[in-house]
Design a protein around this motif. Sequence first.
Motif, PDB file in Angstrom:
ATOM      1  N   VAL A   1       0.840  -1.195   0.000  1.00 20.15           N
ATOM      2  CA  VAL A   1       0.000   0.000   0.000  1.00 20.15           C
ATOM      3  C   VAL A   1       0.876   1.247   0.000  1.00 20.15           C
ATOM      4  O   VAL A   1       0.623   2.208  -0.733  1.00 20.15           O
ATOM      5  CB  VAL A   1      -0.967  -0.002   1.208  1.00 20.15           C
ATOM      6  CG1 VAL A   1      -1.686   1.331   1.333  1.00 20.15           C
ATOM      7  CG2 VAL A   1      -1.959  -1.128   1.089  1.00 20.15           C
ATOM      8  N   THR A   2       1.931   1.227   0.797  1.00 23.82           N
ATOM      9  CA  THR A   2       2.864   2.354   0.836  1.00 23.82           C
ATOM     10  C   THR A   2       3.539   2.537  -0.520  1.00 23.82           C
ATOM     11  O   THR A   2       3.701   3.675  -0.988  1.00 23.82           O
ATOM     12  CB  THR A   2       3.928   2.124   1.924  1.00 23.82           C
ATOM     13  OG1 THR A   2       3.275   1.910   3.179  1.00 23.82           O
ATOM     14  CG2 THR A   2       4.867   3.301   2.044  1.00 23.82           C
ATOM     15  N   ASP A   3       3.909   1.444  -1.166  1.00 26.99           N
ATOM     16  CA  ASP A   3       4.520   1.526  -2.493  1.00 26.99           C
ATOM     17  C   ASP A   3       3.555   2.126  -3.513  1.00 26.99           C
ATOM     18  O   ASP A   3       3.951   2.957  -4.355  1.00 26.99           O
ATOM     19  CB  ASP A   3       4.979   0.146  -2.964  1.00 26.99           C
ATOM     20  CG  ASP A   3       6.170  -0.376  -2.174  1.00 26.99           C
ATOM     21  OD1 ASP A   3       6.858   0.455  -1.543  1.00 26.99           O
ATOM     22  OD2 ASP A   3       6.404  -1.596  -2.202  1.00 26.99           O
ATOM     23  N   ILE A   4       2.300   1.728  -3.463  1.00 32.72           N
ATOM     24  CA  ILE A   4       1.298   2.255  -4.386  1.00 32.72           C
ATOM     25  C   ILE A   4       1.087   3.748  -4.152  1.00 32.72           C
ATOM     26  O   ILE A   4       1.040   4.532  -5.108  1.00 32.72           O
ATOM     27  CB  ILE A   4      -0.029   1.477  -4.258  1.00 32.72           C
ATOM     28  CG1 ILE A   4       0.147   0.052  -4.765  1.00 32.72           C
ATOM     29  CG2 ILE A   4      -1.154   2.188  -5.005  1.00 32.72           C
ATOM     30  CD1 ILE A   4      -1.027  -0.855  -4.491  1.00 32.72           C
ATOM     31  N   VAL A   5       0.975   4.152  -2.900  1.00 28.91           N
ATOM     32  CA  VAL A   5       0.793   5.575  -2.577  1.00 28.91           C
ATOM     33  C   VAL A   5       2.001   6.379  -3.033  1.00 28.91           C
ATOM     34  O   VAL A   5       1.870   7.471  -3.592  1.00 28.91           O
ATOM     35  CB  VAL A   5       0.515   5.763  -1.070  1.00 28.91           C
ATOM     36  CG1 VAL A   5       0.583   7.225  -0.678  1.00 28.91           C
ATOM     37  CG2 VAL A   5      -0.833   5.180  -0.706  1.00 28.91           C
ATOM     38  N   ASN A   6       3.197   5.856  -2.824  1.00 28.65           N
ATOM     39  CA  ASN A   6       4.413   6.553  -3.263  1.00 28.65           C
ATOM     40  C   ASN A   6       4.465   6.676  -4.790  1.00 28.65           C
ATOM     41  O   ASN A   6       4.867   7.706  -5.325  1.00 28.65           O
ATOM     42  CB  ASN A   6       5.664   5.849  -2.747  1.00 28.65           C
ATOM     43  CG  ASN A   6       5.859   6.037  -1.266  1.00 28.65           C
ATOM     44  OD1 ASN A   6       5.314   6.956  -0.662  1.00 28.65           O
ATOM     45  ND2 ASN A   6       6.626   5.140  -0.657  1.00 28.65           N
ATOM     46  N   THR A   7       4.071   5.635  -5.492  1.00 29.60           N
ATOM     47  CA  THR A   7       4.048   5.670  -6.952  1.00 29.60           C
ATOM     48  C   THR A   7       3.047   6.697  -7.462  1.00 29.60           C
ATOM     49  O   THR A   7       3.351   7.479  -8.369  1.00 29.60           O
ATOM     50  CB  THR A   7       3.715   4.281  -7.521  1.00 29.60           C
ATOM     51  OG1 THR A   7       4.660   3.336  -7.018  1.00 29.60           O
ATOM     52  CG2 THR A   7       3.736   4.285  -9.036  1.00 29.60           C
ATOM     53  N   ILE A   8       1.865   6.708  -6.876  1.00 22.19           N
ATOM     54  CA  ILE A   8       0.850   7.693  -7.262  1.00 22.19           C
ATOM     55  C   ILE A   8       1.353   9.101  -6.973  1.00 22.19           C
ATOM     56  O   ILE A   8       1.163  10.019  -7.790  1.00 22.19           O
ATOM     57  CB  ILE A   8      -0.491   7.403  -6.551  1.00 22.19           C
ATOM     58  CG1 ILE A   8      -1.106   6.104  -7.085  1.00 22.19           C
ATOM     59  CG2 ILE A   8      -1.460   8.566  -6.711  1.00 22.19           C
ATOM     60  CD1 ILE A   8      -2.310   5.623  -6.327  1.00 22.19           C
ATOM     61  N   SER A   9       2.020   9.291  -5.855  1.00 21.09           N
ATOM     62  CA  SER A   9       2.574  10.606  -5.513  1.00 21.09           C
ATOM     63  C   SER A   9       3.614  11.042  -6.536  1.00 21.09           C
ATOM     64  O   SER A   9       3.637  12.206  -6.955  1.00 21.09           O
ATOM     65  CB  SER A   9       3.202  10.588  -4.121  1.00 21.09           C
ATOM     66  OG  SER A   9       2.236  10.353  -3.146  1.00 21.09           O
ATOM     67  N   LEU A  10       4.472  10.123  -6.961  1.00 19.22           N
ATOM     68  CA  LEU A  10       5.482  10.463  -7.963  1.00 19.22           C
ATOM     69  C   LEU A  10       4.851  10.825  -9.302  1.00 19.22           C
ATOM     70  O   LEU A  10       5.307  11.747  -9.984  1.00 19.22           O
ATOM     71  CB  LEU A  10       6.467   9.312  -8.130  1.00 19.22           C
ATOM     72  CG  LEU A  10       7.420   9.067  -6.953  1.00 19.22           C
ATOM     73  CD1 LEU A  10       8.251   7.820  -7.193  1.00 19.22           C
ATOM     74  CD2 LEU A  10       8.312  10.284  -6.749  1.00 19.22           C
ATOM     75  N   VAL A  11       3.797  10.109  -9.681  1.00 16.54           N
ATOM     76  CA  VAL A  11       3.105  10.418 -10.931  1.00 16.54           C
ATOM     77  C   VAL A  11       2.465  11.807 -10.854  1.00 16.54           C
ATOM     78  O   VAL A  11       2.563  12.605 -11.791  1.00 16.54           O
ATOM     79  CB  VAL A  11       2.054   9.338 -11.258  1.00 16.54           C
ATOM     80  CG1 VAL A  11       1.143   9.769 -12.385  1.00 16.54           C
ATOM     81  CG2 VAL A  11       2.739   8.021 -11.587  1.00 16.54           C
ATOM     82  N   LEU A  12       1.837  12.109  -9.719  1.00 16.92           N
ATOM     83  CA  LEU A  12       1.231  13.435  -9.551  1.00 16.92           C
ATOM     84  C   LEU A  12       2.292  14.531  -9.554  1.00 16.92           C
ATOM     85  O   LEU A  12       2.073  15.602 -10.126  1.00 16.92           O
ATOM     86  CB  LEU A  12       0.410  13.473  -8.260  1.00 16.92           C
ATOM     87  CG  LEU A  12      -0.873  12.654  -8.268  1.00 16.92           C
ATOM     88  CD1 LEU A  12      -1.524  12.669  -6.895  1.00 16.92           C
ATOM     89  CD2 LEU A  12      -1.825  13.150  -9.329  1.00 16.92           C
ATOM     90  N   ILE A  13       3.425  14.287  -8.937  1.00 17.27           N
ATOM     91  CA  ILE A  13       4.519  15.261  -8.945  1.00 17.27           C
ATOM     92  C   ILE A  13       5.005  15.486 -10.374  1.00 17.27           C
ATOM     93  O   ILE A  13       5.296  16.615 -10.774  1.00 17.27           O
ATOM     94  CB  ILE A  13       5.663  14.803  -8.019  1.00 17.27           C
ATOM     95  CG1 ILE A  13       5.239  14.922  -6.563  1.00 17.27           C
ATOM     96  CG2 ILE A  13       6.934  15.603  -8.271  1.00 17.27           C
ATOM     97  CD1 ILE A  13       6.201  14.292  -5.574  1.00 17.27           C
ATOM     98  N   ALA A  14       5.083  14.423 -11.169  1.00 13.68           N
ATOM     99  CA  ALA A  14       5.501  14.560 -12.570  1.00 13.68           C
ATOM    100  C   ALA A  14       4.504  15.411 -13.354  1.00 13.68           C
ATOM    101  O   ALA A  14       4.903  16.303 -14.125  1.00 13.68           O
ATOM    102  CB  ALA A  14       5.649  13.187 -13.207  1.00 13.68           C
ATOM    103  N   PHE A  15       3.204  15.175 -13.160  1.00 15.24           N
ATOM    104  CA  PHE A  15       2.191  15.972 -13.843  1.00 15.24           C
ATOM    105  C   PHE A  15       2.272  17.441 -13.438  1.00 15.24           C
ATOM    106  O   PHE A  15       2.188  18.329 -14.282  1.00 15.24           O
ATOM    107  CB  PHE A  15       0.778  15.444 -13.568  1.00 15.24           C
ATOM    108  CG  PHE A  15       0.422  14.218 -14.340  1.00 15.24           C
ATOM    109  CD1 PHE A  15       0.725  14.101 -15.687  1.00 15.24           C
ATOM    110  CD2 PHE A  15      -0.225  13.164 -13.723  1.00 15.24           C
ATOM    111  CE1 PHE A  15       0.390  12.973 -16.408  1.00 15.24           C
ATOM    112  CE2 PHE A  15      -0.568  12.031 -14.425  1.00 15.24           C
ATOM    113  CZ  PHE A  15      -0.260  11.930 -15.776  1.00 15.24           C
TER     114      PHE A  15
END
Length: 143
Positions: free
Chosen positions: A4-18
């Motif tokens: 779950v932490t990995d998924i949240v971190n991945t989503i955060s990185l994608v949002l930061i990229a956008f």
Amino acid sequence: MGSVTDIVNTISLVLIAFVSISLVVSSIMIGIITYISVLERKKEIGILRAIGASKRNVANVFNAETFIEGLIAGVFAIVVVVAVSFPVNAWALAAKQVPNLMSLPVQDALALIAISVLLTVVAGLLPARSASKKDPVEALRSE
């Protein structure tokens, strides 16, 4: 829990990229708009230079404009966030009994306004510099 932490971190990185791409594109657009303003106000630049304004004064006119644009955009964004937070918090409290789900601390709001001003001023530096280098005689001959 680790996945779950990995998924949240991945989503955060994608949002930061956008968000990063959005900031770069908006900075480029601010620079283009300021450059168009310089082109359209060539005669005004010539008059300023002819009456004794230095190159720095001309650049400061456009730098002040981009500063004001960034300040207004930042304040407008904070006002929208605060306005949206009231119904979101009311819904979260009524539906899920979660108080203050959405909040924006004052120091974070001020930091966001400062970032907005900084980005717009940086985006307007090149057009302001090109405006300051315009020859007064050539600028007055235009139009």
